[in-house]
Design an enzyme around this catalytic site. Structure first.
Site, PDB file in Angstrom:
ATOM      1  N   PRO A 185       0.799  -1.217   0.000  1.00  0.00           N
ATOM      2  CA  PRO A 185       0.000   0.000   0.000  1.00  0.00           C
ATOM      3  C   PRO A 185       0.836   1.273   0.000  1.00  0.00           C
ATOM      4  CG  PRO A 185       0.197  -0.816   2.229  1.00  0.00           C
ATOM      5  CD  PRO A 185       1.028  -1.731   1.363  1.00  0.00           C
ATOM      6  N   LYS A 210       4.621  -5.338  -6.290  1.00  0.00           N
ATOM      7  CA  LYS A 210       3.990  -4.178  -6.910  1.00  0.00           C
ATOM      8  C   LYS A 210       3.741  -3.112  -5.862  1.00  0.00           C
ATOM      9  CE  LYS A 210      -0.438  -2.939  -7.706  1.00  0.00           C
ATOM     10  NZ  LYS A 210      -0.221  -1.512  -7.445  1.00  0.00           N
ATOM     11  N   GLU A 286      -3.387  -8.460   4.840  1.00  0.00           N
ATOM     12  CA  GLU A 286      -3.384  -7.498   5.938  1.00  0.00           C
ATOM     13  C   GLU A 286      -4.330  -6.391   5.504  1.00  0.00           C
ATOM     14  OE1 GLU A 286      -0.313  -9.268   8.354  1.00  0.00           O
ATOM     15  OE2 GLU A 286      -1.749  -7.675   8.765  1.00  0.00           O
ATOM     16  N   CYS A 320      -3.809   1.246   9.110  1.00  0.00           N
ATOM     17  CA  CYS A 320      -4.752   0.165   9.368  1.00  0.00           C
ATOM     18  C   CYS A 320      -4.967   0.020  10.878  1.00  0.00           C
ATOM     19  CB  CYS A 320      -4.241  -1.140   8.778  1.00  0.00           C
ATOM     20  SG  CYS A 320      -2.530  -1.491   9.201  1.00  0.00           S
ATOM     21  N   GLU A 417     -14.141   2.209   7.995  1.00  0.00           N
ATOM     22  CA  GLU A 417     -12.787   2.715   8.103  1.00  0.00           C
ATOM     23  C   GLU A 417     -12.668   4.018   7.327  1.00  0.00           C
ATOM     24  OE1 GLU A 417      -9.689   0.424   6.157  1.00  0.00           O
ATOM     25  OE2 GLU A 417      -8.394   0.629   7.909  1.00  0.00           O
TER      26      GLU A 417
END
Lengths: 518, 491
Positions: A185, A210, A286, A320, A417
């Protein structure tokens, strides 16, 4: 890797002389850093994408373009997988290497990151909007420590010899899985790269990774360091690109043995589906969190307020682990709200390169808009907006630190979230009630409890459906501790000894012996 | 190439990161066994110096000290940094080691120093991975274990691999958070003292490592008897190992680990690769002038290939070139000191007297220094002294056998049990024999194949406990179980 370590105390900030004195000692960003690596990294070579496409990379503090980067798509994934597969074949340099030597390479990579840490922190700051000093002290440290931790584990990955029934000698080998696809991320780009590469390489796998399309630059630079450290070609391949193209190609690739993804729960579900549909590749995820932070009346109030503040606002709320549901025991609720609002109003939002900045911009226009929508929903659903609530500034994607009180569990801001600088404060009466409310979520990443009572601490930590529970602290993470989620916050654990299990495939070998003796 | 005209920098006692003179005023001469010349004098430690060192180590171990409060990962970083410094000074250390111990410079550079560096790095990696457990006990309790450091560890090391043994001892001890008082052998203190300087340079807090050169009966004994040392680790002869264990029981029941002697069997079956087996058995005995606890000093050869094996072994022994260990092309250096030299010659004499066939060698070599010709005995029988006692010299014993059961029984009938080798192409023989041998390390189709990741230690009177690998951590931790009452347990 605690988020609260780098806060400049209020007294210092208001005294100009003290501030200058403390700032003299702080490291500075590299001025006008050159972006050297903007291509795909395959087989230790820098390559253009097959299609020739490029995509822009932006500075979220100004909204301006930094550079363009080659865009990988399915054809490039195929090339990278081929290189990684070759590097993984029996008899290859990587497969024949002593485990301790794999560890040495990871160690050398850590040393190179250390050498270039000022540059890396500068580029990371520019690319992601994270304030420079926290990036240097948290992200870069976390990166180096993770690489060094797993470097140390490489030659300590033990199988067992087993006293099985019958005339046999039985033992296990913990082998590398093979070619691992890793999708990371944009909230901690470099550190997430290290979290993924560390265990994968320690265990002997080869990797196609990536980085997020918003933040490819530090991951690409790491490619150069990987080559400089001496990793054989094909062991690590880096493909900047987009989720729906490159990411999806990796998740459904028939030649990738395992996919590891950190990102939203929504995309995590797609990845798991793609894995099942293609070749049943191993999956670790995750994902998101809506993490409860429970404050009892007997807690150290100053500590709890500050930790709850950092716990939700760190990294502009883009974690997160953000403690985005704060449950405060009734007797101290009003005081807690008052102090939290006061602290949020003091939070310094500004340029990532200003050493007094605590909070930079959000990563993109899309994220900024999304967060502002959530804030609107809070207002319209009847939560009390204590402070903030609006975008900030003319350039870039800044949002004011925002606090809601009187939040009810059924509100959107209490369930979804937000991934932004928005703190939800709610009230509770009893321990049974708060346990039930805290667990009432599809997520289960982390939880925290602030109390001095040992019984409350033990009861809450046992009851929480969360992969990490913090007692009298928040965001206390370290490479030695396993990290991961319950329920829809993910599956599998990263870091610690557990990290190794996700990157090994166990083979049991059983040999007939003429006569067994114990 | 070795460093010419090397000057010895460190000759004092190292306590609390400082250099001290001996409390007794005594000095020890350090000799070069290749020439007999005195290299330098080193401060001779006394029991009083041991007391000083223990006080310093105890202070460094106090709760709240920098060493106790340090992140485990930082302890690992310090060991890593030490490894980097050893790598920087590799040429100097290898030269010093060759001068002090008589071992071949090229061996010191490519074997001893490499193992030293690798061992420090290996345990550097373990430091923050020493994990206790959480345990599902019966009752309303929460239980977990801590793997704590034991405390102050006394370590006594030998002269055959001085700097490597130094690393083997301090690395696991420090990795687990202990503090250390270490006594290098009186014959070979120099590389240990240089390591002390590097330890300070690396940034270890004062008192964490203390180095006290001295003699066994004084300094060694003071360590074994000390009431404030929590553990003693000794590598040396079985005879002294017994004294150490007695002293530990007599004093404060300190924990004891011992790495002692060996009379290690190498079993060569007729179906082996003969030339390879000859070569491995040869280097398995003659490495380091025969001065290895692992020396394969009983070579059992299966009847059909016995004659040929002896012939080839003698040829190899005769081809060895003795000389100055610093000069490349030399295969064998001197023995460590006069005492060892005399003992080896005495045992050779006993071999002759008791009727073994002296195939080659058997006498001293050269005008200066303590050199002994590579010696091979054949027709050795199990009752001979050369077949039972550890020679610790360049003397190879070759005996013949007929059956598997016979050779396993003969190999095992020794009070020692350190290592063993088996040469065969047959999988069943390999697995059966390796299971049956009473030895801490069994090598199949190889010998002396060691690496930091593998546990090392002896059965029976070759010692107790294991060094290296994950197993070493057990020897340097004390397990504490903590049990907390909770109001309601849930699984």
């Amino acid at each position: 890797m605690t988020s609260s370590k780098i806060e400049i105390p209020g007294e210092v900030k208001t005294d100009a002389a003290a501030l200058m004195a403390s700032l003299q000692l702080m490291p500075s960003p590299v001025p006008n850093p050159e972006i050297k690596y903007t291509k795909l990294f395959i087989n230790n070579e820098w390559q253009d994408s097959v299609s020739g496409k490029v995509f822009p990379v932006y500075n979220p503090a100004s909204g301006e373009q930094i550079c363009e980067v080659q865009e990988a798509e399915k054809a490039d994934v195929d090339k990278a997988v081929q290189a990684a597969r070759l590097a993984f074949s029996l008899g290859s340099v990587w497969r024949k290497m002593d485990a301790s030597e794999r560890g040495r390479l990871l160690s050398k990579l850590a040393d190179l990151v250390e050498r270039d840490s000022a540059y890396l922190a500068t580029v990371e700051s520019m690319d992601s909007g994270k304030p420079f000093l926290p990036t240097l002290f948290v992200d870069l440290q976390g990166t180096m420590k993770t690489l060094r931790y797993f470097a140390g584990y490489a030659d300590k990955i033990h199988g067992t010899t087993i006293p099985m029934d019958g005339e046999y000698l039985s033992f296990t080998r913990h082998e590398p899985i093979g070619v691992c696809g890793q999708i990371i991320p944009w909230n901690f780009p470099l550190m997430m790269t290290a979290w993924k590469l560390g265990p994968a390489l320690a265990c002997g796998n080869t990797v196609v990774i990536k980085p997020a399309e918003q933040t490819p630059l530090t991951c690409l630079y790491l490619g150069a360091l990987i080559k400089e450290a001496g990793f054989p070609p094909g062991v690590v391949n880096i493909l900047p690109g987009f989720g729906p193209t490159a990411g999806a190609a990796m998740a459904s690739h028939m030649g990738i043995d395992k996919v590891a993804f950190t990102g939203s729960t929504e995309v995590g579900k797609l990845i798991q589906e793609a894995a099942g549909k293609s070749n049943l590749k191993r999956v670790t995820l995750e994902l998101g969190g809506k993490n409860p932070n429970i404050i009892f009346a007997d807690a150290d109030l100053d500590l709890a307020v500050e930790q709850a503040h950092q716990g939700v606002f760190f990294n502009a709320g883009q974690c997160c682990t953000a403690g985005s549901r704060i449950y405060i025991e009734e007797p101290i609720y009003d005081e807690f709200v008052r102090r939290s609002v006061e602290r949020a109003k003091r939070r310094v939002v500004g340029s990532p390169f200003d050493p007094t900045t605590e909070q930079g911009p959000q990563i993109s226009k899309e994220q900024q808009s999304r967060i502002l929508e959530f804030i609107q929903s809070g207002i319209s659903e009847g939560a009390k907006l204590e402070c903030g609530g609006k975008a900030l500034g003319l350039k870039g994607f800044f949002i004011e630190p925002t606090v809601f009180s009187n939040v009810r569990d059924d509100m959107v801001i209490a369930r979804e979230e937000i991934f932004g600088p928005v703190q939800q404060l709610m009230k509770f009466k009893t321990i049974e009630e708060v346990i039930e409310r805290a667990n009432n979520s599809d997520y289960g990443l982390v939880a925290a409890v602030f109390t001095n009572d040992i019984n409350k601490a033990m009861t809450i930590s046992t009851a929480m459906q969360a992969g990490t529970v913090w007692i009298n602290c928040f965001n206390a993470l370290s490479t030695q501790c396993p990290f991961g989620g319950y329920k829809m916050s993910g599956n599998g654990r990263e870091l610690g000894e557990h990290g190794l299990m996700e990157y090994s495939e166990v083979k049991t070998i059983t040999m007939k012996v003429v006569s067994k003796n114990s | 190439m070795p460093i010419p005209d090397l000057e010895v920098q460190y000759t004092k006692i190292f306590i609390n990161n400082e250099w001290h003179e001996s409390s007794s005023g005594g000095k020890m001469p350090v000799l070069n066994p290749a020439s007999g010349d005195v290299l330098c004098e080193v401060e001779e430690g006394s029991p009083e110096d041991v007391d000083k060192a223990v006080r310093s180590a105890r202070a460094a171990f106090q709760l709240g000290s920098p060493w106790r409060r340090m992140d485990a990962s930082d302890r690992g970083e310090l060991l890593s940094r030490l490894a980097d410094l050893v790598e920087r000074d590799r040429l100097l250390l290898a030269t010093l080691e060759a001068l002090d111990s008589g071992k071949l410079f090229l061996m010191a550079y490519f074997v001893d120093l490499v193992a030293t560096i690798k061992t420090l790095r290996y345990f550097g990696g373990w430091a923050d991975k020493i994990q206790g457990r959480t345990i599902p006990v019966d009752g309303d309790y929460f239980t977990y274990t801590r793997h704590e450091p034991i405390g102050v560890c006394g370590q006594i090391i030998p002269w055959n691999f001085p700097v490597m043994m130094f690393a083997w001892k301090i690395a696991p001890a420090l990795c687990c958070g202990n503090t250390v008082v270490i006594k290098p052998a009186q014959q070979t203190p120099l590389t240990a003292l240089h390591m002390a300087a590097l330890i300070k340079e690396a940034g270890f807090p004062p008192g964490v490592v203390n180095v006290v050169p001295g003699y066994g009966p004084t300094v060694g004994n003071a360590i074994a008897q000390h009431m404030d040392i929590d553990k003693v680790a000794f590598t040396g002869s079985t005879a002294v190992g017994k004294l150490i264990q007695k002293a530990a029981g007599d004093s404060n029941l300190k924990r004891v680990t011992l790495e002692l002697g060996g009379k290690n069997p190498i079993i060569v079956f007729a179906d082996c690769n003969l030339e390879y087996a000859v070569q491995q058995a040869h280097s398995g005995l003659f490495f380091n002038q025969g001065q290895c606890c692992l020396a394969g000093s009983r070579v059992f050869v299966e009847e059909p290939i016995y004659e040929e094996f002896v012939r080839r072994s003698v040829e190899k022994a005769r081809a060895k070139i003795l000389g100055n260990p610093l000069v490349p092309g030399v295969d064998q250096g001197p023995q460590i000191d006069q005492q060892q030299f005399d003992k080896i010659l005495e045992l050779i004499e006993s071999g002759r007297k008791e009727g073994a066939t002296l195939e080659c060698g058997g006498a001293p070599w050269g005008q200066r220094g303590l050199f002994i010709q590579p010696t091979v005995f054949s027709d050795v029988t199990d009752g001979m002294r050369i077949a039972k006692e550890e020679i610790f010299g360049p003397v190879q014993q070759i005996m013949r056998f007929r059956g598997v059961h016979e050779v396993v029984q003969r190999a095992n009938s020794s009070q020692y049990g350190l290592a063993a080798g088996v040469f065969t192409s047959d999988m069943d023989k390999a697995l059966t024999v390796s299971s049956a041998l009473q030895a801490g390390m069994v090598w199949v189709n190889c010998y002396n194949a060691m690496s930091t990741q593998c546990p090392f230690g002896g059965f029976k009177m070759s010692g107790n406990g294991r060094e290296l690998g994950e197993y070493a951590l057990n020897e340097y931790t004390e397990v504490k179980a903590v049990t907390i009452k909770i109001s309601q347990k849930n699984s």
